[in-house]
Design a protein around this motif. Structure first.
Motif, PDB file in Angstrom:
ATOM      1  N   ARG A 216      41.108  25.049  34.120  1.00 15.27           N
ATOM      2  CA  ARG A 216      42.361  24.565  34.464  1.00 15.27           C
ATOM      3  C   ARG A 216      42.930  23.349  33.614  1.00 15.27           C
ATOM      4  O   ARG A 216      43.974  23.490  33.161  1.00 15.27           O
TER       5      ARG A 216
ATOM      6  N   LEU B 294      43.676  25.464  30.512  1.00 14.14           N
ATOM      7  CA  LEU B 294      44.793  26.268  30.683  1.00 14.14           C
ATOM      8  C   LEU B 294      46.167  25.522  30.469  1.00 14.14           C
ATOM      9  O   LEU B 294      47.188  25.683  30.097  1.00 14.14           O
TER      10      LEU B 294
ATOM     11  N   ARG C 177      50.050  31.064  38.943  1.00 11.01           N
ATOM     12  CA  ARG C 177      48.900  30.086  37.980  1.00 11.01           C
ATOM     13  C   ARG C 177      47.585  29.793  38.395  1.00 11.01           C
ATOM     14  O   ARG C 177      46.682  29.720  37.527  1.00 11.01           O
TER      15      ARG C 177
ATOM     16  N   LEU D 166      40.271  33.324  34.732  1.00 11.15           N
ATOM     17  CA  LEU D 166      39.675  33.076  33.709  1.00 11.15           C
ATOM     18  C   LEU D 166      38.364  32.454  34.039  1.00 11.15           C
ATOM     19  O   LEU D 166      37.487  32.361  33.216  1.00 11.15           O
TER      20      LEU D 166
ATOM     21  N   MET E 213      43.883  30.802  36.689  1.00 11.52           N
ATOM     22  CA  MET E 213      42.577  29.816  36.908  1.00 11.52           C
ATOM     23  C   MET E 213      41.279  30.386  37.480  1.00 11.52           C
ATOM     24  O   MET E 213      40.398  30.407  36.397  1.00 11.52           O
TER      25      MET E 213
ATOM     26  N   THR F  48      46.890  24.103  26.969  1.00  9.70           N
ATOM     27  CA  THR F  48      47.392  25.153  26.211  1.00  9.70           C
ATOM     28  C   THR F  48      48.948  25.446  26.385  1.00  9.70           C
ATOM     29  O   THR F  48      49.606  25.671  25.527  1.00  9.70           O
TER      30      THR F  48
END
Length: 227
Positions: A175, A178, A156, A163, A160, A181
């Motif tokens: 972050r 993300l 994860r 992206l 981050m 979402t």
């Protein structure tokens, strides 16, 4: 004009004295491994504190709950499949795995299993919220430490940083976006959202960014920025 703390504008992982020159290496320095392990241990402690607070689980756990609700899978299988999917997303984002990617999964799981039975739980809502806040801050600090070690992010965290590199947006906003979402999808699929979930989703990005900013200031003489 709105004034924002400087750490909210952090866009890159700083390189400090314990940072590995390369993420993918089989011979990391002792300092890199040490701070990687300390960071991941703190990360696991923070997540354990959030669970022990009793006011909500992390966004990715909500997402796994949602998948379980739809598919009938176990929470463990849902989490595993999610992690594999996130790792596949690394390919277009050009993220590099390393020892830290593997140790992320192992150390955090071990810390959770070991510490959760010993952490105190409270019935008082104020204390529960306090524990959740501490959990988010500890998780963020641990995340900053281990990412700066530069031995490969967890699934994860790699999403981050990938992206962030693609969008050039501050780490805190990437972050938080993300996590929010993931919470939205998980809640839509039937996952359980609590106060601690919202606190983590909104707070983990700024917490990681503040950790990196503070560590860079503290070790300014040894710092530069990853290209």
């Amino acid at each position: 004009m709105i004034l924002m703390p400087r750490f909210l504008s952090v866009k890159e992982v700083p390189v400090l004295s314990w940072s590995s020159p390369n993420a993918f290496t089989l011979t990391p320095s002792f300092a890199s491994i040490f701070f990687l392990v300390v960071g991941l241990t703190l990360f696991g402690l923070g997540e354990a504190l959030l669970i022990a607070s009793g006011v909500g689980v992390s966004p990715w756990t909500v997402f796994a709950q949602g998948i379980t609700h739809v598919t009938g899978w176990s929470i463990g299988l849902a989490t595993f499949v999610t992690s594999l999917f996130v790792l596949l997303c690394w390919i277009p984002l050009r993220q590099t795995p390393g020892i830290g990617t593997v140790l992320n999964v192992i150390i955090i799981a071990l810390v959770l299993d070991f510490l959760l039975p010993y952490l105190p739980t409270f019935d008082n809502l104020v204390l529960q919220i306090g524990v959740a806040i501490i959990g988010v801050l500890v998780t963020g600090f641990g995340g900053g430490l281990y990412l700066i070690a530069n031995l490969g992010p967890g699934p994860r965290d790699g999403l981050m940083t990938g992206l962030q590199s693609m969008t050039s947006l501050p780490i805190a906003w990437v972050r938080s976006g993300l996590e929010l979402t993931v919470v939205a999808f998980g809640w839509t699929l039937g996952g359980s959202v609590g106060f601690g979930t919202a606190l983590f989703a909104l707070g983990i990005g700024p917490s990681v960014a503040a950790s990196m900013y503070g560590l860079k200031i503290a070790f300014r003489e040894n710092s530069k920025v990853l290209n």
